[in-house]
Motif scaffolding. Structure first.
Motif, PDB file in Angstrom:
ATOM      1  N   GLY A  65      -5.266   9.222   2.579  1.00 21.33           N
ATOM      2  CA  GLY A  65      -6.070   8.275   2.178  1.00 21.33           C
ATOM      3  C   GLY A  65      -6.357   6.669   2.974  1.00 21.33           C
ATOM      4  O   GLY A  65      -7.538   6.466   3.417  1.00 21.33           O
ATOM      5  N   VAL A  66      -5.361   6.263   3.231  1.00 25.19           N
ATOM      6  CA  VAL A  66      -5.587   5.128   4.136  1.00 25.19           C
ATOM      7  C   VAL A  66      -6.112   5.389   5.626  1.00 25.19           C
ATOM      8  O   VAL A  66      -6.987   4.776   6.178  1.00 25.19           O
ATOM      9  CB  VAL A  66      -4.211   4.285   4.211  1.00 25.19           C
ATOM     10  CG1 VAL A  66      -3.974   3.290   5.524  1.00 25.19           C
ATOM     11  CG2 VAL A  66      -3.692   3.821   2.885  1.00 25.19           C
ATOM     12  N   LYS A  67      -5.512   6.554   6.252  1.00 27.20           N
ATOM     13  CA  LYS A  67      -6.075   6.756   7.347  1.00 27.20           C
ATOM     14  C   LYS A  67      -7.546   7.331   7.331  1.00 27.20           C
ATOM     15  O   LYS A  67      -8.272   6.844   8.472  1.00 27.20           O
ATOM     16  CB  LYS A  67      -5.274   8.100   8.082  1.00 27.20           C
ATOM     17  CG  LYS A  67      -4.008   7.522   8.386  1.00 27.20           C
ATOM     18  CD  LYS A  67      -3.126   8.636   8.989  1.00 27.20           C
ATOM     19  CE  LYS A  67      -1.691   8.142   9.289  1.00 27.20           C
ATOM     20  NZ  LYS A  67      -0.675   9.215   9.595  1.00 27.20           N
ATOM     21  N   MET A  68      -8.048   7.964   6.345  1.00 23.39           N
ATOM     22  CA  MET A  68      -9.448   8.317   6.160  1.00 23.39           C
ATOM     23  C   MET A  68     -10.289   7.380   5.959  1.00 23.39           C
ATOM     24  O   MET A  68     -11.358   7.287   6.577  1.00 23.39           O
ATOM     25  CB  MET A  68      -9.559   9.397   5.022  1.00 23.39           C
ATOM     26  CG  MET A  68      -8.904  10.724   5.482  1.00 23.39           C
ATOM     27  SD  MET A  68      -8.866  11.714   3.971  1.00 23.39           S
ATOM     28  CE  MET A  68     -10.448  12.299   3.786  1.00 23.39           C
ATOM     29  N   TYR A  69      -9.990   6.308   5.122  1.00 24.59           N
ATOM     30  CA  TYR A  69     -10.900   5.331   4.351  1.00 24.59           C
ATOM     31  C   TYR A  69     -10.681   3.838   4.833  1.00 24.59           C
ATOM     32  O   TYR A  69     -11.341   3.114   4.586  1.00 24.59           O
ATOM     33  CB  TYR A  69     -10.851   5.620   2.954  1.00 24.59           C
ATOM     34  CG  TYR A  69     -11.253   7.142   2.503  1.00 24.59           C
ATOM     35  CD1 TYR A  69     -12.155   7.528   3.020  1.00 24.59           C
ATOM     36  CD2 TYR A  69     -10.363   7.787   1.877  1.00 24.59           C
ATOM     37  CE1 TYR A  69     -12.424   8.815   2.568  1.00 24.59           C
ATOM     38  CE2 TYR A  69     -10.356   8.890   1.318  1.00 24.59           C
ATOM     39  CZ  TYR A  69     -11.609   9.440   1.742  1.00 24.59           C
ATOM     40  OH  TYR A  69     -11.911  10.969   1.297  1.00 24.59           O
ATOM     41  N   GLY A  70      -9.460   3.552   5.316  1.00 25.28           N
ATOM     42  CA  GLY A  70      -9.062   2.151   5.374  1.00 25.28           C
ATOM     43  C   GLY A  70      -8.510   2.001   6.884  1.00 25.28           C
ATOM     44  O   GLY A  70      -8.954   2.867   7.802  1.00 25.28           O
ATOM     45  N   ASN A  71      -8.023   1.014   7.176  1.00 23.11           N
ATOM     46  CA  ASN A  71      -7.116   0.896   8.436  1.00 23.11           C
ATOM     47  C   ASN A  71      -5.443   1.154   8.018  1.00 23.11           C
ATOM     48  O   ASN A  71      -5.371   1.293   6.947  1.00 23.11           O
ATOM     49  CB  ASN A  71      -7.425  -0.475   8.828  1.00 23.11           C
ATOM     50  CG  ASN A  71      -7.140  -1.471   8.189  1.00 23.11           C
ATOM     51  OD1 ASN A  71      -6.033  -1.508   7.334  1.00 23.11           O
ATOM     52  ND2 ASN A  71      -7.953  -2.601   7.877  1.00 23.11           N
ATOM     53  N   GLU A  72      -4.774   0.966   8.983  1.00 20.18           N
ATOM     54  CA  GLU A  72      -3.351   1.201   8.786  1.00 20.18           C
ATOM     55  C   GLU A  72      -2.697  -0.044   8.730  1.00 20.18           C
ATOM     56  O   GLU A  72      -1.466   0.071   9.106  1.00 20.18           O
ATOM     57  CB  GLU A  72      -2.906   2.176   9.868  1.00 20.18           C
ATOM     58  CG  GLU A  72      -3.658   3.423   9.932  1.00 20.18           C
ATOM     59  CD  GLU A  72      -3.113   4.587  10.988  1.00 20.18           C
ATOM     60  OE1 GLU A  72      -1.919   4.683  11.077  1.00 20.18           O
ATOM     61  OE2 GLU A  72      -4.034   5.115  11.593  1.00 20.18           O
ATOM     62  N   SER A  73      -3.165  -1.074   8.303  1.00 17.86           N
ATOM     63  CA  SER A  73      -2.452  -2.394   8.175  1.00 17.86           C
ATOM     64  C   SER A  73      -1.678  -2.189   6.790  1.00 17.86           C
ATOM     65  O   SER A  73      -1.953  -1.118   5.848  1.00 17.86           O
ATOM     66  CB  SER A  73      -3.422  -3.372   7.894  1.00 17.86           C
ATOM     67  OG  SER A  73      -4.193  -3.329   6.433  1.00 17.86           O
ATOM     68  N   PRO A  74      -0.526  -2.965   6.622  1.00 17.08           N
ATOM     69  CA  PRO A  74       0.343  -3.158   5.571  1.00 17.08           C
ATOM     70  C   PRO A  74      -0.695  -3.183   4.122  1.00 17.08           C
ATOM     71  O   PRO A  74      -0.258  -2.792   3.199  1.00 17.08           O
ATOM     72  CB  PRO A  74       1.407  -4.017   5.914  1.00 17.08           C
ATOM     73  CG  PRO A  74       1.381  -3.925   7.131  1.00 17.08           C
ATOM     74  CD  PRO A  74       0.066  -3.934   7.836  1.00 17.08           C
ATOM     75  N   LEU A  75      -1.526  -4.154   4.357  1.00 10.74           N
ATOM     76  CA  LEU A  75      -2.232  -4.573   3.108  1.00 10.74           C
ATOM     77  C   LEU A  75      -3.183  -3.566   2.615  1.00 10.74           C
ATOM     78  O   LEU A  75      -3.228  -3.243   1.509  1.00 10.74           O
ATOM     79  CB  LEU A  75      -3.123  -5.786   3.564  1.00 10.74           C
ATOM     80  CG  LEU A  75      -3.950  -6.420   2.479  1.00 10.74           C
ATOM     81  CD1 LEU A  75      -3.387  -6.955   1.360  1.00 10.74           C
ATOM     82  CD2 LEU A  75      -5.025  -7.595   2.933  1.00 10.74           C
ATOM     83  N   ALA A  76      -3.526  -2.621   3.613  1.00  7.85           N
ATOM     84  CA  ALA A  76      -4.518  -1.627   2.997  1.00  7.85           C
ATOM     85  C   ALA A  76      -3.597  -0.564   2.582  1.00  7.85           C
ATOM     86  O   ALA A  76      -4.014   0.107   1.614  1.00  7.85           O
ATOM     87  CB  ALA A  76      -5.235  -0.854   4.371  1.00  7.85           C
ATOM     88  N   ALA A  77      -2.344  -0.320   2.964  1.00  8.80           N
ATOM     89  CA  ALA A  77      -1.234   0.559   2.472  1.00  8.80           C
ATOM     90  C   ALA A  77      -0.910   0.001   0.946  1.00  8.80           C
ATOM     91  O   ALA A  77      -0.915   0.920  -0.118  1.00  8.80           O
ATOM     92  CB  ALA A  77      -0.071   0.744   3.386  1.00  8.80           C
TER      93      ALA A  77
END
Length: 88
Positions: free
Chosen positions: A45-57
């Motif tokens: 989901g993080v890869k699909m909809y966000g960026n790969e930052s620690p905050l997004a995760a």
């Protein structure tokens, strides 16, 4: 194609033990164990909809727990539900 398993729901067998355990133990420790089990879905989901930052995760993990509380095994697969909710 989704098909119901013998338990009458769509919950994937690979997530069933973690989901069932989490349902009985929604403590910080239970949450951590469940999140570890569903981490591949959260990372997808993080890869699909966000960026790969620690905050997004980190935000995705919180969203995943909230999504799990709303999950109905009779309506969809856990991974599908999680990914839909992570679109947020």
């Amino acid at each position: 194609m989704d098909s119901m398993n013998s338990m009458g729901n769509y919950l994937e067998e690979e997530y069933r033990p973690a989901y069932d355990a989490w349902q009985a133990d929604q403590t910080p420790q239970g949450n951590a164990t469940f999140l570890k089990a569903i981490d591949p879905v959260v990372q997808k989901g993080v890869k699909m909809y966000g960026n790969e930052s620690p905050l997004a995760a980190s935000r995705a993990r919180l969203m995943a727990l909230e999504a799990a509380r709303k999950y109905d095994p009779k309506r969809s697969r856990l991974q599908s539900h999680m990914l839909n909710q992570l679109q947020g």
